[in-house]
Motif scaffolding. Structure first.
Motif, PDB file in Angstrom:
ATOM      1  N   MET A   1       0.813  -1.189   0.000  1.00 48.28           N
ATOM      2  CA  MET A   1       0.000   0.000   0.000  1.00 48.28           C
ATOM      3  C   MET A   1       0.863   1.263   0.000  1.00 48.28           C
ATOM      4  O   MET A   1       0.530   2.242  -0.654  1.00 48.28           O
ATOM      5  CB  MET A   1      -0.905  -0.040   1.234  1.00 48.28           C
ATOM      6  CG  MET A   1      -1.901   1.058   1.283  1.00 48.28           C
ATOM      7  SD  MET A   1      -3.130   0.777   0.014  1.00 48.28           S
ATOM      8  CE  MET A   1      -4.324   1.946   0.450  1.00 48.28           C
ATOM      9  N   LYS A   2       1.971   1.198   0.743  1.00 54.72           N
ATOM     10  CA  LYS A   2       2.858   2.347   0.814  1.00 54.72           C
ATOM     11  C   LYS A   2       3.496   2.630  -0.548  1.00 54.72           C
ATOM     12  O   LYS A   2       3.653   3.795  -0.927  1.00 54.72           O
ATOM     13  CB  LYS A   2       3.934   2.095   1.871  1.00 54.72           C
ATOM     14  CG  LYS A   2       4.801   3.275   2.159  1.00 54.72           C
ATOM     15  CD  LYS A   2       5.789   2.971   3.274  1.00 54.72           C
ATOM     16  CE  LYS A   2       6.610   4.185   3.607  1.00 54.72           C
ATOM     17  NZ  LYS A   2       7.566   3.909   4.668  1.00 54.72           N
ATOM     18  N   SER A   3       3.833   1.584  -1.290  1.00 51.82           N
ATOM     19  CA  SER A   3       4.461   1.787  -2.589  1.00 51.82           C
ATOM     20  C   SER A   3       3.471   2.399  -3.581  1.00 51.82           C
ATOM     21  O   SER A   3       3.851   3.215  -4.428  1.00 51.82           O
ATOM     22  CB  SER A   3       5.022   0.476  -3.135  1.00 51.82           C
ATOM     23  OG  SER A   3       3.969  -0.435  -3.396  1.00 51.82           O
ATOM     24  N   LYS A   4       2.183   2.035  -3.501  1.00 51.61           N
ATOM     25  CA  LYS A   4       1.177   2.634  -4.380  1.00 51.61           C
ATOM     26  C   LYS A   4       1.013   4.119  -4.069  1.00 51.61           C
ATOM     27  O   LYS A   4       0.893   4.945  -4.969  1.00 51.61           O
ATOM     28  CB  LYS A   4      -0.167   1.921  -4.235  1.00 51.61           C
ATOM     29  CG  LYS A   4      -0.231   0.607  -4.945  1.00 51.61           C
ATOM     30  CD  LYS A   4      -1.641   0.046  -4.901  1.00 51.61           C
ATOM     31  CE  LYS A   4      -1.699  -1.280  -5.629  1.00 51.61           C
ATOM     32  NZ  LYS A   4      -3.067  -1.818  -5.658  1.00 51.61           N
ATOM     33  N   PHE A   5       1.014   4.446  -2.784  1.00 53.84           N
ATOM     34  CA  PHE A   5       0.905   5.855  -2.393  1.00 53.84           C
ATOM     35  C   PHE A   5       2.077   6.651  -2.934  1.00 53.84           C
ATOM     36  O   PHE A   5       1.894   7.750  -3.473  1.00 53.84           O
ATOM     37  CB  PHE A   5       0.818   5.984  -0.868  1.00 53.84           C
ATOM     38  CG  PHE A   5       0.833   7.405  -0.404  1.00 53.84           C
ATOM     39  CD1 PHE A   5      -0.291   8.202  -0.545  1.00 53.84           C
ATOM     40  CD2 PHE A   5       1.984   7.961   0.151  1.00 53.84           C
ATOM     41  CE1 PHE A   5      -0.281   9.528  -0.133  1.00 53.84           C
ATOM     42  CE2 PHE A   5       2.006   9.276   0.564  1.00 53.84           C
ATOM     43  CZ  PHE A   5       0.862  10.062   0.418  1.00 53.84           C
ATOM     44  N   LEU A   6       3.290   6.119  -2.800  1.00 61.46           N
ATOM     45  CA  LEU A   6       4.470   6.821  -3.306  1.00 61.46           C
ATOM     46  C   LEU A   6       4.420   6.964  -4.824  1.00 61.46           C
ATOM     47  O   LEU A   6       4.805   7.996  -5.375  1.00 61.46           O
ATOM     48  CB  LEU A   6       5.741   6.093  -2.875  1.00 61.46           C
ATOM     49  CG  LEU A   6       6.068   6.140  -1.385  1.00 61.46           C
ATOM     50  CD1 LEU A   6       7.300   5.296  -1.079  1.00 61.46           C
ATOM     51  CD2 LEU A   6       6.270   7.564  -0.925  1.00 61.46           C
ATOM     52  N   THR A   7       3.931   5.927  -5.509  1.00 65.57           N
ATOM     53  CA  THR A   7       3.809   5.997  -6.965  1.00 65.57           C
ATOM     54  C   THR A   7       2.829   7.094  -7.362  1.00 65.57           C
ATOM     55  O   THR A   7       3.112   7.897  -8.258  1.00 65.57           O
ATOM     56  CB  THR A   7       3.340   4.642  -7.528  1.00 65.57           C
ATOM     57  OG1 THR A   7       4.251   3.626  -7.104  1.00 65.57           O
ATOM     58  CG2 THR A   7       3.265   4.679  -9.032  1.00 65.57           C
TER      59      THR A   7
ATOM     60  N   ALA B   1       1.888   9.662  -5.565  1.00 65.80           N
ATOM     61  CA  ALA B   1       2.436  10.957  -5.156  1.00 65.80           C
ATOM     62  C   ALA B   1       3.466  11.444  -6.170  1.00 65.80           C
ATOM     63  O   ALA B   1       3.487  12.628  -6.534  1.00 65.80           O
ATOM     64  CB  ALA B   1       3.059  10.843  -3.774  1.00 65.80           C
ATOM     65  N   LEU B   2       4.308  10.549  -6.654  1.00 60.42           N
ATOM     66  CA  LEU B   2       5.297  10.911  -7.658  1.00 60.42           C
ATOM     67  C   LEU B   2       4.617  11.325  -8.959  1.00 60.42           C
ATOM     68  O   LEU B   2       4.996  12.332  -9.579  1.00 60.42           O
ATOM     69  CB  LEU B   2       6.258   9.740  -7.914  1.00 60.42           C
ATOM     70  CG  LEU B   2       7.335   9.980  -8.969  1.00 60.42           C
ATOM     71  CD1 LEU B   2       8.256  11.103  -8.543  1.00 60.42           C
ATOM     72  CD2 LEU B   2       8.108   8.709  -9.228  1.00 60.42           C
ATOM     73  N   LEU B   3       3.621  10.584  -9.371  1.00 58.14           N
ATOM     74  CA  LEU B   3       2.886  10.913 -10.588  1.00 58.14           C
ATOM     75  C   LEU B   3       2.202  12.270 -10.456  1.00 58.14           C
ATOM     76  O   LEU B   3       2.257  13.097 -11.371  1.00 58.14           O
ATOM     77  CB  LEU B   3       1.852   9.822 -10.883  1.00 58.14           C
ATOM     78  CG  LEU B   3       1.018  10.007 -12.139  1.00 58.14           C
ATOM     79  CD1 LEU B   3       1.905   9.997 -13.379  1.00 58.14           C
ATOM     80  CD2 LEU B   3      -0.031   8.923 -12.232  1.00 58.14           C
ATOM     81  N   PHE B   4       1.574  12.529  -9.319  1.00 56.56           N
ATOM     82  CA  PHE B   4       0.934  13.812  -9.084  1.00 56.56           C
ATOM     83  C   PHE B   4       1.955  14.937  -9.112  1.00 56.56           C
ATOM     84  O   PHE B   4       1.714  16.002  -9.704  1.00 56.56           O
ATOM     85  CB  PHE B   4       0.194  13.795  -7.748  1.00 56.56           C
ATOM     86  CG  PHE B   4      -0.475  15.086  -7.423  1.00 56.56           C
ATOM     87  CD1 PHE B   4      -1.642  15.468  -8.073  1.00 56.56           C
ATOM     88  CD2 PHE B   4       0.055  15.930  -6.459  1.00 56.56           C
ATOM     89  CE1 PHE B   4      -2.258  16.666  -7.782  1.00 56.56           C
ATOM     90  CE2 PHE B   4      -0.559  17.127  -6.160  1.00 56.56           C
ATOM     91  CZ  PHE B   4      -1.718  17.495  -6.816  1.00 56.56           C
ATOM     92  N   ALA B   5       3.097  14.740  -8.492  1.00 54.90           N
ATOM     93  CA  ALA B   5       4.147  15.760  -8.472  1.00 54.90           C
ATOM     94  C   ALA B   5       4.635  16.050  -9.888  1.00 54.90           C
ATOM     95  O   ALA B   5       4.836  17.221 -10.254  1.00 54.90           O
ATOM     96  CB  ALA B   5       5.306  15.312  -7.600  1.00 54.90           C
TER      97      ALA B   5
END
Length: 59
Positions: A1-7, A9-13
Motif C-alpha cells: 500500500m505504501k508503494s502505491k501511495f508513493l507511486t 504521489a510521484l505521478l501527481f508531483a
C-alpha cells in the motif's frame, strides 16, 4: 500500500511540475509579445515627440 501511495504521489508531483512549466511558458510568451508591441508604440511616440519638438523650435 505504501508503494502505491508513493507511486501516485510521484505521478501527481510530475503532473504539477509539467502544468507549472507549461503555464509559465505561456505567460512568458505573452509578456514577450506585449513587450514587442509596447516597444513599437514607444518608438512611434518618440518619433512624434521629436517631430513636435522640432516644430516648437521653428516657432
Amino acid at each position: 500500500m505504501k508503494s502505491k501511495f508513493l507511486t501516485y504521489a510521484l505521478l501527481f508531483a510530475l503532473l504539477v511540475i509539467v502544468f507549472q512549466y507549461a503555464n509559465s511558458k505561456r505567460i512568458i510568451d505573452k509578456y514577450e509579445k506585449d513587450i514587442k508591441i509596447y516597444q513599437s508604440k514607444i518608438e512611434q511616440l518618440e518619433a512624434q515627440n521629436l517631430e513636435l519638438e522640432s516644430k516648437v523650435k521653428e516657432l
